[in-house]
Design a protein around this motif. Structure first.
Motif, PDB file in Angstrom:
ATOM      1  N   LYS A  68     -23.135 -13.179  54.761  1.00 11.27           N
ATOM      2  CA  LYS A  68     -23.113 -12.159  55.804  1.00 11.27           C
ATOM      3  C   LYS A  68     -24.461 -11.468  55.712  1.00 11.27           C
ATOM      4  O   LYS A  68     -24.713 -10.720  54.770  1.00 11.27           O
ATOM      5  CB  LYS A  68     -21.974 -11.184  55.511  1.00 11.27           C
ATOM      6  N   VAL A  95      -9.143 -11.292  53.769  1.00 14.17           N
ATOM      7  CA  VAL A  95      -9.652 -10.078  53.141  1.00 14.17           C
ATOM      8  C   VAL A  95     -10.845 -10.376  52.223  1.00 14.17           C
ATOM      9  O   VAL A  95     -10.910 -11.434  51.591  1.00 14.17           O
ATOM     10  CB  VAL A  95      -8.494  -9.351  52.416  1.00 14.17           C
ATOM     11  N   ASP A  96     -11.769  -9.436  52.211  1.00 13.80           N
ATOM     12  CA  ASP A  96     -12.998  -9.566  51.449  1.00 13.80           C
ATOM     13  C   ASP A  96     -12.738  -9.275  49.959  1.00 13.80           C
ATOM     14  O   ASP A  96     -11.925  -8.416  49.624  1.00 13.80           O
ATOM     15  CB  ASP A  96     -13.986  -8.536  52.024  1.00 13.80           C
ATOM     16  N   SER A 123     -14.527  -7.706  47.820  1.00 13.14           N
ATOM     17  CA  SER A 123     -14.831  -6.313  47.420  1.00 13.14           C
ATOM     18  C   SER A 123     -13.696  -5.355  47.782  1.00 13.14           C
ATOM     19  O   SER A 123     -13.470  -4.357  47.111  1.00 13.14           O
ATOM     20  CB  SER A 123     -16.144  -5.850  48.042  1.00 13.14           C
TER      21      SER A 123
END
Lengths: 199, 98
Positions: free
Chosen positions: B65, B29-30, B32
């Protein structure tokens, strides 16, 4: 949220875990895009074959499969690249969906390649699609997918009973793709939209 | 004899428990996403993620990214075990007779 609060009790702790897991899972749902895209493409193709057959048009519609598959593959890849790549969570379930649909795609390709050897190859596609839709429905606990898979299995049975390749199977196939793929896909997207609005 | 198991102090803090719940549910999971779901500040979150990392409960992967840095968190086997033990322990608190 406070960072080091130690006074919360066991019940609050369990509630926190449950709510975080629920919110995360809602975000990690599958999407109906691919079903809508492929369902629309294939049902349009089957309807085209039916019209060509009924009007005795001297054109072998089977060559339309290749541009249709190319179009679907490009659409799916573009969606994966532009939308799914941006997702912030990648859960175990997502990988399972991916594997289910990859196995469907491999089975489908084998049947399409060797379709000239077996007359019933086209019907097998409904059976494979029903499996994939059914398993996805069970995983995401979404009943319209279960109904969709039943429609696809029924489509396969009806096509077998119609003495394939009677042209009537083309109409049944188009209806099967609409109610087995497109409608459940739209319902899933609507549910995701409603969930987002409720957050 | 105390029938209750001791609660893991690393997990028995609201923000760290929330982070662990999210990474266990999501897999990878990111940063943010965790920030959005927990409503914590970036600084606070970084400190707590570091504590979980030091305890060996999560792995942190930093990458780019496009032109933007991205921090991804993933639960380790040790973290999953600790989380399961923690859930068992709080269930014991809620149902002490069982």
């Amino acid at each position: 949220m406070e960072n080091e609060k130690q006074t919360f009790n066991a019940e609050e702790s369990l509630q926190l875990i449950t709510s975080m897991i629920r919110e995360t899972r809602q975000k990690a749902n599958a999407t109906g895009f691919h079903l809508i895209l492929w369902g629309t493409l294939i049902s349009l193709l089957l309807l085209t074959f039916y019209i060509l057959n009924e009007t005795n048009t001297p054109f072998s519609g089977k060559y339309l499969w290749y541009p249709a598959i190319a179009l679907g593959a490009i659409g799916s890849m573009l969606y994966g690249f532009l939308v799914e790549r941006k997702r912030k969570t990648h859960c175990f379930l997502d990988r399972i969906y991916g594997m289910i649909w990859l196995s469907f795609f491999i089975s489908w390709t084998i049947v399409l390649v060797f379709n000239y050897k077996i007359d019933l190859g086209g019907i097998l596609v409904y059976v494979f699609a029903a499996n994939a839709v059914f398993l996805t429905g069970i995983l995401i606990k979404f009943k319209p997918f279960i109904f969709g898979s039943i429609v696809l299995w029924a489509t396969a049975i009806a096509s077998f009973l119609l003495d394939y390749p009677n042209t009537g199977h083309l109409l049944i196939g188009a209806a099967g793709m609409i109610f087995g793929y497109v409608v459940p896909g739209i319902m899933l997207n609507n549910k995701i939209k409603r969930n987002k609005q409720g957050q | 004899m105390n029938p209750f198991k001791n609660l893991d102090p690393v997990l028995h803090a609201q923000l760290r428990l929330a982070i662990m719940s999210i990474v266990i549910a999501a897999g990878k999971v990111d940063f943010s996403f965790i920030k959005e779901k927990t409503g914590a500040t970036a600084g606070n979150l970084s400190v707590q993620i570091n504590k979980l990392k030091e305890a060996g409960y999560i792995e942190v992967e930093k990458r780019f990214k496009g032109n933007y840095p991205q921090t991804l968190c993933k639960a380790t086997t040790k973290g999953v075990d600790a989380f399961e033990k923690y859930v068992q322990a709080i269930q014991q608190y809620l149902k002490p007779g069982k």
